[in-house]
Design an enzyme around this catalytic site. Structure first.
Site, PDB file in Angstrom:
ATOM      1  N   ASP A   1       0.846  -1.202   0.000  1.00 13.88           N
ATOM      2  CA  ASP A   1       0.000   0.000   0.000  1.00 13.88           C
ATOM      3  C   ASP A   1       0.878   1.249   0.000  1.00 13.88           C
ATOM      4  O   ASP A   1       1.650   1.472   0.939  1.00 13.88           O
ATOM      5  CB  ASP A   1      -0.903  -0.003   1.239  1.00 13.88           C
ATOM      6  CG  ASP A   1      -1.876   1.158   1.225  1.00 13.88           C
ATOM      7  OD1 ASP A   1      -2.887   1.070   0.501  1.00 13.88           O
ATOM      8  OD2 ASP A   1      -1.628   2.163   1.925  1.00 13.88           O
TER       9      ASP A   1
ATOM     10  N   TYR B   1       3.412  10.012   0.132  1.00 12.07           N
ATOM     11  CA  TYR B   1       4.387   9.454   1.073  1.00 12.07           C
ATOM     12  C   TYR B   1       5.818   9.797   0.655  1.00 12.07           C
ATOM     13  O   TYR B   1       6.741   9.698   1.459  1.00 12.07           O
ATOM     14  CB  TYR B   1       4.252   7.929   1.189  1.00 12.07           C
ATOM     15  CG  TYR B   1       2.925   7.427   1.707  1.00 12.07           C
ATOM     16  CD1 TYR B   1       1.990   8.293   2.271  1.00 12.07           C
ATOM     17  CD2 TYR B   1       2.595   6.075   1.618  1.00 12.07           C
ATOM     18  CE1 TYR B   1       0.769   7.821   2.730  1.00 12.07           C
ATOM     19  CE2 TYR B   1       1.372   5.595   2.086  1.00 12.07           C
ATOM     20  CZ  TYR B   1       0.457   6.477   2.638  1.00 12.07           C
ATOM     21  OH  TYR B   1      -0.747   6.002   3.077  1.00 12.07           O
TER      22      TYR B   1
ATOM     23  N   LYS C   1      -2.302   6.269  -4.209  1.00  7.52           N
ATOM     24  CA  LYS C   1      -3.364   7.227  -3.901  1.00  7.52           C
ATOM     25  C   LYS C   1      -3.107   8.583  -4.564  1.00  7.52           C
ATOM     26  O   LYS C   1      -1.970   9.047  -4.605  1.00  7.52           O
ATOM     27  CB  LYS C   1      -3.485   7.414  -2.380  1.00  7.52           C
ATOM     28  CG  LYS C   1      -3.642   6.095  -1.630  1.00  7.52           C
ATOM     29  CD  LYS C   1      -3.701   6.274  -0.124  1.00  7.52           C
ATOM     30  CE  LYS C   1      -3.535   4.953   0.587  1.00  7.52           C
ATOM     31  NZ  LYS C   1      -2.136   4.527   0.712  1.00  7.52           N
TER      32      LYS C   1
ATOM     33  N   HIS D   1      -7.003   9.928  -1.968  1.00  8.24           N
ATOM     34  CA  HIS D   1      -6.373   9.839  -0.639  1.00  8.24           C
ATOM     35  C   HIS D   1      -7.220  10.495   0.460  1.00  8.24           C
ATOM     36  O   HIS D   1      -7.374   9.931   1.545  1.00  8.24           O
ATOM     37  CB  HIS D   1      -4.989  10.498  -0.709  1.00  8.24           C
ATOM     38  CG  HIS D   1      -4.042  10.060   0.353  1.00  8.24           C
ATOM     39  ND1 HIS D   1      -2.678  10.002   0.160  1.00  8.24           N
ATOM     40  CD2 HIS D   1      -4.238   9.657   1.634  1.00  8.24           C
ATOM     41  CE1 HIS D   1      -2.089   9.580   1.275  1.00  8.24           C
ATOM     42  NE2 HIS D   1      -3.009   9.364   2.180  1.00  8.24           N
TER      43      HIS D   1
END
Length: 314
Positions: free
Chosen positions: A48, A53, A78, A109
């Protein structure tokens, strides 16, 4: 147990491994080896990720280093808020960073479009310090672009993350494709029972991020979870993860520590098999008995429609 662990069915007929490796806050220099280890040594088949990130290039390196074929790994990413009006652009960056030409699952997201021309590419701020929300943009238009990515073959399935019932109702009336999942903060202290039953009524599979309570795994000290673990000769983490899987919720524990990556996977599978109905009912009742707690509540200046969310910042 076969490689990949148990699977759950999505509303489009695809299957998703019920345990995935989360990569949020996994640092550069650590995440590639964590991903490679999870796939090659432990048997994970679900990773994931997210554009926001900032580590997808390393995640991609880890997937390649594992030697596991791309076709055997379920990869999620996302769409970030500053790209709600440019879905394909964000997706293309993710695909390039991961080194793949498709995603198994692509999520919105947060249900919050951010100013694409703001003063920061990830968290644009207003002069008053609040996050710069793109109020004119409609979520249903984001979703239309998400659907286009399926039609183009760049993603197999699409879903959402951090969407309440109210936010889902902004996209469902005009949706051609129903979201396959809603990824949420879900654990014994924030079970969101009402939202879960709404998702099930719509055929949307719940996914749990921060299933151990986010940084420092604060839920590991819960006495009820500890006593259930002792009864079944399990670790407390096994019980907290197995509880979710037994309820048909995808669990996404995050770690970069090899021993923890391994125990989260094998322990969750073992606990999902061993937990009894009475155990699950006990865990289901913890929040209502006074332990309700969210750990992830970013200061979004908009009403998200969640229960137990702090009041909007003034």
């Amino acid at each position: 147990m076969s490689v990949g662990g148990p699977k759950l069915k999505l509303n489009n007929g695809a299957e998703i491994p019920a345990i995935g490796l989360g990569t949020w806050q996994s640092k550069l220099g650590e995440v590639a080896s964590a991903v490679s280890y999870a796939l090659k040594e432990v048997g994970y088949r679900h990773i994931d990720c997210a554009w926001a990130y900032g580590n997808e290039k390393e995640v991609g390196e880890g997937i390649r280093a594992s030697g596991v074929p791309r076709s055997e790994v379920f990869i999620t990413s996302k769409l970030w808020g500053t790209f709600h009006n440019r879905v394909e652009e964000c997706l293309d960056e993710t695909l390039a960073n991961l080194g793949t030409d498709y995603l198994d699952l692509y999520l919105v997201h947060w249900p919050i479009p951010l100013n694409p021309k703001g003063n920061h590419p990830v968290f644009p701020l207003l002069p008053n310090g609040k996050r710069d929300v793109y109020h004119e943009w409609k979520l249903k238009d984001t979703w239309k672009q998400m659907e286009e990515m399926v039609k183009k073959g760049k993603v197999r399935s699409i879903g959402v993350s951090n969407f309440s019932e109210a936010k889902l109702e902004e996209i469902l009336p005009t949706a051609e494709i129903i979201p396959v999942v809603d990824q949420l903060e879900l654990h014994v202290y924030n079970p969101q029972h009402k939202l879960i039953s709404y998702l099930k009524s719509k055929g949307i599979l719940p996914q749990a991020y921060s299933p151990l309570g986010s940084a420092g795994s604060p839920l590991l000290t819960d006495e009820v979870a500890q006593s259930i673990a002792a009864k079944h000769s399990l670790q407390t983490a096994d019980v907290l993860l197995g509880y979710l899987i037994a309820k048909g919720i995808v669990a996404l524990p995050k770690s970069v520590t090899p021993a923890r990556i391994a125990s989260n996977f094998t322990g969750a599978i073992s606990a999902a098999d061993k937990l009894e109905t009475a155990d699950i009912e006990k865990l289901d009742g913890l929040a209502a008995a006074g332990k309700q707690k969210r750990f992830i509540t970013p200061p979004w200046p908009v009403e998200l429609g969640f229960e137990h969310w702090p009041p909007l910042p003034l």
